[in-house]
Design a protein around this motif. Sequence first.
Motif, mmCIF file in Angstrom:
data_model
loop_
_atom_site.group_PDB
_atom_site.id
_atom_site.type_symbol
_atom_site.label_atom_id
_atom_site.label_comp_id
_atom_site.label_asym_id
_atom_site.label_seq_id
_atom_site.Cartn_x
_atom_site.Cartn_y
_atom_site.Cartn_z
ATOM 1 N N VAL A 1 0.835 -1.204 0.000
ATOM 2 C CA VAL A 1 0.000 0.000 0.000
ATOM 3 C C VAL A 1 0.870 1.255 0.000
ATOM 4 N N GLY B 1 0.769 3.823 -3.023
ATOM 5 C CA GLY B 1 0.358 5.174 -2.662
ATOM 6 C C GLY B 1 1.401 6.212 -3.009
ATOM 7 N N LEU C 1 1.290 6.667 -6.817
ATOM 8 C CA LEU C 1 0.091 7.374 -7.283
ATOM 9 C C LEU C 1 0.138 8.864 -6.964
ATOM 10 N N THR C 2 0.768 9.227 -5.848
ATOM 11 C CA THR C 2 0.870 10.633 -5.479
ATOM 12 C C THR C 2 2.166 11.268 -5.977
ATOM 13 N N TYR D 1 9.150 6.778 -2.312
ATOM 14 C CA TYR D 1 8.781 5.686 -1.415
ATOM 15 C C TYR D 1 9.693 5.723 -0.192
ATOM 16 N N THR E 1 6.697 3.643 6.433
ATOM 17 C CA THR E 1 5.712 2.639 6.065
ATOM 18 C C THR E 1 5.736 1.468 7.036
#
Length: 59
Positions: A17, A21, A24-25, A29, A34
């Motif tokens: 996720v 995420g 997508l944004t 990373y 996380t």
Amino acid sequence: MRYLVILFWSLILGQVVGFIGAKLTMNAYAFIPTVIASIVVALIVMLIDAIAIPTPKKQ
């Protein structure tokens, strides 16, 4: 044993996720935040498991 399974799967699914995420944004990373978020979610799930499921009473 079930708590290890919850922790294991929360780490794996949290990383997936987090990676999706971030892409997508269009952000970078970040592994450590996380992992921390995954552990927090796992602890919340473990707490809900301990509270929500009643233990059978011995007679």
